[in-house]
Motif scaffolding. Sequence first.
Motif, PDB file in Angstrom:
ATOM      1  N   LYS A   1       5.443  -5.670  -5.131  1.00  0.00           N
ATOM      2  CA  LYS A   1       4.492  -4.612  -5.488  1.00  0.00           C
ATOM      3  C   LYS A   1       4.031  -3.837  -4.255  1.00  0.00           C
ATOM      4  O   LYS A   1       4.058  -2.608  -4.244  1.00  0.00           O
ATOM      5  CB  LYS A   1       3.285  -5.211  -6.212  1.00  0.00           C
ATOM      6  CG  LYS A   1       2.255  -4.179  -6.609  1.00  0.00           C
ATOM      7  CD  LYS A   1       1.076  -4.786  -7.313  1.00  0.00           C
ATOM      8  CE  LYS A   1       0.068  -3.698  -7.648  1.00  0.00           C
ATOM      9  NZ  LYS A   1      -1.176  -4.240  -8.118  1.00  0.00           N
ATOM     10  N   ASP A   2       3.589  -4.528  -3.222  1.00  0.00           N
ATOM     11  CA  ASP A   2       3.008  -3.873  -2.046  1.00  0.00           C
ATOM     12  C   ASP A   2       3.713  -4.211  -0.742  1.00  0.00           C
ATOM     13  O   ASP A   2       3.177  -3.948   0.341  1.00  0.00           O
ATOM     14  CB  ASP A   2       1.527  -4.261  -1.910  1.00  0.00           C
ATOM     15  CG  ASP A   2       0.704  -3.781  -3.087  1.00  0.00           C
ATOM     16  OD1 ASP A   2       0.883  -2.625  -3.509  1.00  0.00           O
ATOM     17  OD2 ASP A   2      -0.117  -4.570  -3.588  1.00  0.00           O
ATOM     18  N   SER A   3       4.888  -4.828  -0.806  1.00  0.00           N
ATOM     19  CA  SER A   3       5.566  -5.243   0.418  1.00  0.00           C
ATOM     20  C   SER A   3       7.069  -5.388   0.187  1.00  0.00           C
ATOM     21  O   SER A   3       7.548  -5.251  -0.947  1.00  0.00           O
ATOM     22  CB  SER A   3       4.976  -6.564   0.925  1.00  0.00           C
ATOM     23  OG  SER A   3       5.157  -7.576  -0.042  1.00  0.00           O
ATOM     24  N   TYR A   4       7.773  -5.696   1.273  1.00  0.00           N
ATOM     25  CA  TYR A   4       9.226  -5.837   1.243  1.00  0.00           C
ATOM     26  C   TYR A   4       9.632  -6.995   2.145  1.00  0.00           C
ATOM     27  O   TYR A   4       8.955  -7.284   3.136  1.00  0.00           O
ATOM     28  CB  TYR A   4       9.905  -4.557   1.755  1.00  0.00           C
ATOM     29  CG  TYR A   4       9.520  -3.342   0.967  1.00  0.00           C
ATOM     30  CD1 TYR A   4      10.284  -2.933  -0.123  1.00  0.00           C
ATOM     31  CD2 TYR A   4       8.381  -2.613   1.280  1.00  0.00           C
ATOM     32  CE1 TYR A   4       9.920  -1.824  -0.871  1.00  0.00           C
ATOM     33  CE2 TYR A   4       8.009  -1.512   0.540  1.00  0.00           C
ATOM     34  CZ  TYR A   4       8.777  -1.116  -0.534  1.00  0.00           C
ATOM     35  OH  TYR A   4       8.409  -0.030  -1.281  1.00  0.00           O
ATOM     36  N   LEU A   5      10.743  -7.612   1.794  1.00  0.00           N
ATOM     37  CA  LEU A   5      11.352  -8.622   2.653  1.00  0.00           C
ATOM     38  C   LEU A   5      12.752  -8.136   2.969  1.00  0.00           C
ATOM     39  O   LEU A   5      13.583  -7.976   2.080  1.00  0.00           O
ATOM     40  CB  LEU A   5      11.405  -9.991   1.955  1.00  0.00           C
ATOM     41  CG  LEU A   5      12.026 -11.106   2.790  1.00  0.00           C
ATOM     42  CD1 LEU A   5      11.136 -11.443   3.987  1.00  0.00           C
ATOM     43  CD2 LEU A   5      12.244 -12.347   1.935  1.00  0.00           C
ATOM     44  N   LEU A   6      12.984  -7.864   4.267  1.00  0.00           N
ATOM     45  CA  LEU A   6      14.287  -7.392   4.735  1.00  0.00           C
ATOM     46  C   LEU A   6      15.040  -8.572   5.333  1.00  0.00           C
ATOM     47  O   LEU A   6      14.498  -9.298   6.161  1.00  0.00           O
ATOM     48  CB  LEU A   6      14.104  -6.303   5.797  1.00  0.00           C
ATOM     49  CG  LEU A   6      15.347  -5.865   6.568  1.00  0.00           C
ATOM     50  CD1 LEU A   6      16.384  -5.243   5.642  1.00  0.00           C
ATOM     51  CD2 LEU A   6      14.959  -4.898   7.684  1.00  0.00           C
ATOM     52  N   VAL A   7      16.284  -8.763   4.897  1.00  0.00           N
ATOM     53  CA  VAL A   7      17.146  -9.832   5.408  1.00  0.00           C
ATOM     54  C   VAL A   7      18.343  -9.168   6.078  1.00  0.00           C
ATOM     55  O   VAL A   7      19.061  -8.404   5.442  1.00  0.00           O
ATOM     56  CB  VAL A   7      17.644 -10.756   4.266  1.00  0.00           C
ATOM     57  CG1 VAL A   7      18.523 -11.853   4.817  1.00  0.00           C
ATOM     58  CG2 VAL A   7      16.480 -11.315   3.462  1.00  0.00           C
ATOM     59  N   ASN A   8      18.544  -9.461   7.378  1.00  0.00           N
ATOM     60  CA  ASN A   8      19.689  -8.943   8.129  1.00  0.00           C
ATOM     61  C   ASN A   8      20.540 -10.105   8.599  1.00  0.00           C
ATOM     62  O   ASN A   8      20.022 -11.127   9.067  1.00  0.00           O
ATOM     63  CB  ASN A   8      19.235  -8.135   9.350  1.00  0.00           C
ATOM     64  CG  ASN A   8      18.700  -6.785   8.973  1.00  0.00           C
ATOM     65  OD1 ASN A   8      19.290  -6.080   8.168  1.00  0.00           O
ATOM     66  ND2 ASN A   8      17.569  -6.422   9.537  1.00  0.00           N
ATOM     67  N   THR A   9      21.867  -9.939   8.501  1.00  0.00           N
ATOM     68  CA  THR A   9      22.776 -11.014   8.863  1.00  0.00           C
ATOM     69  C   THR A   9      23.198 -10.942  10.325  1.00  0.00           C
ATOM     70  O   THR A   9      23.053  -9.919  10.981  1.00  0.00           O
ATOM     71  CB  THR A   9      24.013 -11.032   7.953  1.00  0.00           C
ATOM     72  OG1 THR A   9      24.710 -12.253   8.141  1.00  0.00           O
ATOM     73  CG2 THR A   9      24.951  -9.875   8.248  1.00  0.00           C
TER      74      THR A   9
END
Length: 158
Positions: free
Chosen positions: A126-134
Amino acid sequence: MNQSHVKKHIKNCLLVGIYAHQLFINEKLELTSSEFVINLKNPVTSESWYWRLEWSEDPKGQDLLIIHEQQTPEPLKFTTEPIISNDYFILNSRFSFVDNNINQVIGYGYKDTNYEILRSLVFEFKDSYLLVNTGPIIEMKYVKVKPKLQQDIIFTMN
C-alpha cells in the motif's frame, strides 16, 4: 524461473517474513544475503508457501534471479509447531514489516530471443515497495518510493 510453478494470484496475500542463514541489514533497510526465503500467506485461506530466491549466472555472464516456490522453508533450519498451528518455526534470521499486504509483484529483466532473464523483483504494498536485485549477493531494499528500473517487465502478478 518456470512461471508455471509460481502462483498466479498474489494480490492481498501477505509477505509474512524474509529469512536467510546470514541476513545483513543496515540502517537504510537494505538486506543482503546469498540466498533468501520469503514466507507468503493467503489470509483468506490461511495457505502458506515460500519463495526461495537464489542467484545464478548464465554462460554469457548475466546474473539470473531464480525463484523456487515450495511448501517448506528449506534449506533453512525449521521445525513444525503442531500445537500452535500447522506453520513452521524457522530457526534463522528474520526480517518483517507492517505494510506487508501485497498489491502486485513485478519481475524485471531482459528478453532474449529464446528466453527471459529475470534480474529483479518489485513487491508493491500500500505505502511501500520491496526491491530485490540479483547477483552473487542478493540485495533487498525496503523503500517508500516506487523503484525505476532500466529493465524489461518479464511478468506481473496480481
